[in-house]
Design a protein around this motif. Structure first.
Motif, mmCIF file in Angstrom:
data_model
loop_
_atom_site.group_PDB
_atom_site.id
_atom_site.type_symbol
_atom_site.label_atom_id
_atom_site.label_comp_id
_atom_site.label_asym_id
_atom_site.label_seq_id
_atom_site.Cartn_x
_atom_site.Cartn_y
_atom_site.Cartn_z
ATOM 1 N N LEU A 105 36.932 39.198 53.676
ATOM 2 C CA LEU A 105 37.562 37.886 53.528
ATOM 3 C C LEU A 105 38.233 37.410 54.802
ATOM 4 O O LEU A 105 38.523 36.213 54.934
ATOM 5 N N GLY A 106 38.541 38.326 55.710
ATOM 6 C CA GLY A 106 39.184 37.927 56.954
ATOM 7 C C GLY A 106 40.653 37.606 56.812
ATOM 8 O O GLY A 106 41.205 36.859 57.628
ATOM 9 N N ILE A 107 41.320 38.115 55.783
ATOM 10 C CA ILE A 107 42.752 37.903 55.575
ATOM 11 C C ILE A 107 43.392 39.257 55.276
ATOM 12 O O ILE A 107 42.775 40.129 54.681
ATOM 13 N N ARG A 108 44.658 39.397 55.681
ATOM 14 C CA ARG A 108 45.363 40.660 55.486
ATOM 15 C C ARG A 108 46.249 40.640 54.250
ATOM 16 O O ARG A 108 46.326 41.611 53.512
ATOM 17 N N GLU A 109 46.928 39.495 54.029
ATOM 18 C CA GLU A 109 47.827 39.375 52.879
ATOM 19 C C GLU A 109 47.524 38.073 52.149
ATOM 20 O O GLU A 109 47.271 37.042 52.770
ATOM 21 N N GLU A 110 47.570 38.130 50.844
ATOM 22 C CA GLU A 110 47.290 36.948 50.020
ATOM 23 C C GLU A 110 47.746 37.236 48.607
ATOM 24 O O GLU A 110 47.942 38.397 48.222
ATOM 25 N N SER A 111 47.914 36.180 47.818
ATOM 26 C CA SER A 111 48.228 36.354 46.400
ATOM 27 C C SER A 111 46.980 36.798 45.649
ATOM 28 O O SER A 111 45.856 36.723 46.175
ATOM 29 N N HIS A 112 47.166 37.257 44.419
ATOM 30 C CA HIS A 112 46.027 37.705 43.620
ATOM 31 C C HIS A 112 45.045 36.560 43.402
ATOM 32 O O HIS A 112 43.824 36.705 43.606
ATOM 33 N N LEU A 113 45.566 35.382 43.000
ATOM 34 C CA LEU A 113 44.701 34.231 42.772
ATOM 35 C C LEU A 113 44.020 33.795 44.062
ATOM 36 O O LEU A 113 42.828 33.462 44.071
ATOM 37 N N GLY A 114 44.761 33.795 45.176
ATOM 38 C CA GLY A 114 44.165 33.393 46.444
ATOM 39 C C GLY A 114 43.056 34.326 46.877
ATOM 40 O O GLY A 114 42.030 33.882 47.426
ATOM 41 N N ALA A 115 43.223 35.632 46.642
ATOM 42 C CA ALA A 115 42.180 36.590 47.002
ATOM 43 C C ALA A 115 40.932 36.390 46.148
ATOM 44 O O ALA A 115 39.804 36.478 46.652
ATOM 45 N N VAL A 160 30.441 48.116 48.691
ATOM 46 C CA VAL A 160 31.526 49.061 48.943
ATOM 47 C C VAL A 160 32.736 48.731 48.074
ATOM 48 O O VAL A 160 33.451 49.619 47.599
ATOM 49 N N ILE A 161 32.966 47.441 47.827
ATOM 50 C CA ILE A 161 34.130 47.012 47.048
ATOM 51 C C ILE A 161 33.892 47.191 45.555
ATOM 52 O O ILE A 161 34.730 47.735 44.828
ATOM 53 N N PHE A 162 32.720 46.758 45.081
ATOM 54 C CA PHE A 162 32.437 46.802 43.650
ATOM 55 C C PHE A 162 31.952 48.173 43.193
ATOM 56 O O PHE A 162 32.207 48.574 42.054
ATOM 57 N N GLY A 163 31.235 48.859 44.052
ATOM 58 C CA GLY A 163 30.650 50.132 43.647
ATOM 59 C C GLY A 163 29.504 49.970 42.677
ATOM 60 O O GLY A 163 29.175 50.906 41.932
ATOM 61 N N ALA A 164 28.868 48.805 42.656
ATOM 62 C CA ALA A 164 27.748 48.547 41.745
ATOM 63 C C ALA A 164 26.889 47.453 42.354
ATOM 64 O O ALA A 164 27.318 46.696 43.241
ATOM 65 N N GLU A 165 25.657 47.352 41.856
ATOM 66 C CA GLU A 165 24.735 46.346 42.371
ATOM 67 C C GLU A 165 25.069 44.961 41.838
ATOM 68 O O GLU A 165 24.948 43.968 42.553
ATOM 69 N N PRO A 193 38.556 39.182 39.002
ATOM 70 C CA PRO A 193 39.992 39.469 39.187
ATOM 71 C C PRO A 193 40.327 40.947 39.048
ATOM 72 O O PRO A 193 41.189 41.459 39.766
ATOM 73 N N GLU A 194 39.638 41.635 38.123
ATOM 74 C CA GLU A 194 39.912 43.063 37.922
ATOM 75 C C GLU A 194 39.513 43.877 39.145
ATOM 76 O O GLU A 194 40.259 44.768 39.601
ATOM 77 N N TYR A 195 38.347 43.582 39.733
ATOM 78 C CA TYR A 195 37.908 44.321 40.913
ATOM 79 C C TYR A 195 38.792 44.007 42.117
ATOM 80 O O TYR A 195 39.057 44.888 42.944
ATOM 81 N N VAL A 196 39.230 42.761 42.235
ATOM 82 C CA VAL A 196 40.102 42.396 43.354
ATOM 83 C C VAL A 196 41.437 43.108 43.238
ATOM 84 O O VAL A 196 42.008 43.579 44.233
ATOM 85 N N LYS A 197 41.961 43.218 42.014
ATOM 86 C CA LYS A 197 43.263 43.857 41.809
ATOM 87 C C LYS A 197 43.261 45.311 42.263
ATOM 88 O O LYS A 197 44.299 45.841 42.693
ATOM 89 N N ARG A 198 42.117 45.973 42.186
ATOM 90 C CA ARG A 198 42.031 47.373 42.616
ATOM 91 C C ARG A 198 42.245 47.518 44.124
ATOM 92 O O ARG A 198 42.567 48.604 44.597
ATOM 93 N N HIS A 199 42.043 46.446 44.862
ATOM 94 C CA HIS A 199 42.147 46.500 46.321
ATOM 95 C C HIS A 199 43.417 45.805 46.823
ATOM 96 O O HIS A 199 43.468 45.383 47.985
ATOM 97 N N LEU A 200 44.402 45.667 45.957
ATOM 98 C CA LEU A 200 45.677 45.053 46.350
ATOM 99 C C LEU A 200 46.776 46.107 46.339
ATOM 100 O O LEU A 200 46.802 46.985 45.476
ATOM 101 N N ALA A 201 47.676 45.993 47.299
ATOM 102 C CA ALA A 201 48.801 46.921 47.421
ATOM 103 C C ALA A 201 50.036 46.125 47.807
ATOM 104 O O ALA A 201 49.931 44.980 48.268
ATOM 105 N N PRO A 202 51.229 46.692 47.623
ATOM 106 C CA PRO A 202 52.452 45.976 48.025
ATOM 107 C C PRO A 202 52.403 45.602 49.499
ATOM 108 O O PRO A 202 51.865 46.359 50.329
#
Length: 412
Positions: free
Chosen positions: A202-212, A242-247, A255-264
């Motif tokens: 995505l080319g961004i380091r920090e973002e909200s869940h909805l924005g991501a 690499v992100i989804f782990g599936a075809e 939203p569920e897959y994106v949430k797995r890649h979010l941290a404080p």
């Protein structure tokens, strides 16, 4: 509300007018301008309604903006050796703390004004309301200064922890000290740190869940990864695999897959050093840092709120005009009914009178309860009696019929 009711009445009247126009080509030719105005009004009403819904949808999400928070760190000293000339030869008093070398650090901040907007309306927010949690660490010898060298401030609600313009920390000492401030900002909407894999896509380091999620969906559309046969599926390319782990994954699970890649998010780190044994410059200038802060755009929200509520004078004027249009439209409709009535009578008076009498007879039968049941027998029984034709309504009916006959004769 009154304007809305008037507009609703006018809409109902417009339907009857359109029926009049469709049934009378001559009349339609004269009212072409009125039809154009109606069409224009429909388009304008649809556009205004759509814009209102868009603004209401935006207001429900609380629009956000990026502001600059300027943080100041400064220090003052007391009881230092270089201050003896100004404070006199007072002896140190360990019980009261008088003349003991000490220093205090002040941490404060404020929002910078936007150039295009000028000064913010309303009271400014306190500095502590922009912070979730803050820690201040003092780097000094614990053998010499065993007192608490870590200060932590967790924000809490309640009267015991009111909003503050800044924080002041006092300690004793006269040796050079390094300070590290660890600050977690209170962003709106809440910000997260993206994983390296998702950040590289995505080319961004920090973002909200909805924005991501929105950024990832934009990437999917640009790359054409939505399945053409089943639009509910998203196909993975080399990066998304690499992100989804599936075809393929279902669209609703993005939203569920994106949430797995979010941290404080990472905290703000501020480093500040000073030497209490050195006189302070006059006047002292605090060290400042500018950090970006995501927050609710109250100014934009208030302006959009004003757009939803029209000016009272304008609303009153529109309501009055709607009322006048409704009255004129109703008058035009009534005139058309009269014209149709007289035109039908002029074309065939005998047929018109016969039709009218049949209609009146049906209405009378409905009032008297006559029909295909027992009422019909009662009706026929009444017609066989001579007293039935001596009732008061008979003279009125004869007079009306005679008037219509004379009118028909005069028109011929």
């Amino acid at each position: 509300m009154d304007g809305h009711k008037a507009a609703k009445r006018r809409k109902l009247t417009d339907k009857s007018l359109l029926n009049v126009i469709l049934q009378n080509p001559d009349f339609a030719e004269d009212s072409q301008m009125y039809q154009s105005l109606l069409e224009m009004e429909r388009k304008l009403d649809w556009t205004i309604t759509r814009k209102r819904m868009e603004i209401q949808d935006t207001l429900s999400r609380n629009p956000a903006t990026t502001r600059t928070l300027r943080i100041f760190v400064s220090h003052t000293v007391s009881g230092q050796s270089w201050q003896a000339g100004t404070e006199g030869d007072n002896l140190t008093n360990p019980e009261t703390g008088e003349s003991i070398p000490a220093w205090q650090v002040r941490i404060e901040g404020r929002l910078l004004e936007l150039p295009q907007r000028g000064k913010d309306k309303g009271p400014q927010r306190k500095f502590s309301t922009f912070i979730k949690r803050m820690m201040v660490e003092f780097d000094r010898d614990t053998n010499v200064y065993p007192e608490n060298n870590i200060v932590e401030w967790p924000r809490a609600t309640g009267h015991h922890n009111p909003p503050l313009d800044g924080f002041t920390i006092r300690r004793t000492g006269d040796v050079p000290t390094n300070i590290r401030v660890v600050m977690y900002l209170d962003h709106y909407p809440e910000q997260y740190r993206l994983s390296p894999d998702l950040s590289s896509v995505l080319g961004i380091r920090e973002e909200s869940h909805l924005g991501a999620v929105q950024a990832l969906w934009s990437y999917i559309k640009i790359q054409g990864l939505q399945d053409k046969a089943d639009r509910r599926l998203v196909r993975s390319d080399e990066k998304l695999r690499v992100i989804f782990g599936a075809e393929t994954i279902p669209f609703q699970k993005l939203p569920e897959y994106v949430k797995r890649h979010l941290a404080p998010p990472e905290p703000i780190l501020l480093h500040y050093s000073f030497d209490p044994s050195i006189p302070l410059p006059e006047p002292e200038r605090p060290t400042a840092w500018d950090v970006e802060l995501k927050m609710e755009d109250a100014a934009l929200k208030s302006r959009m709120g004003v757009m939803l509520h029209a000016n009272k004078e304008t609303s009153a004027t529109l309501a009055k005009m709607d009322e006048e249009i409704a009255l004129l439209a109703q008058s035009l409709h009534n005139s058309h009914l009269k014209r149709t009535f007289l035109q039908s009578f002029a074309n065939d008076p005998a047929k018109f009178i016969q039709t009218w009498l049949e209609s009146q007879s049906r209405d009378l039968e409905s009032v008297l309860g006559a029909g295909a049941s027992e009422g019909l027998t009662l009706r026929q029984e009444e017609l066989r009696r001579s007293e039935f034709f001596r009732l008061p309504w008979v003279e009125e009916a004869v007079a009306v019929q005679e008037g219509l006959r004379l009118a028909s004769k005069g028109m011929q």
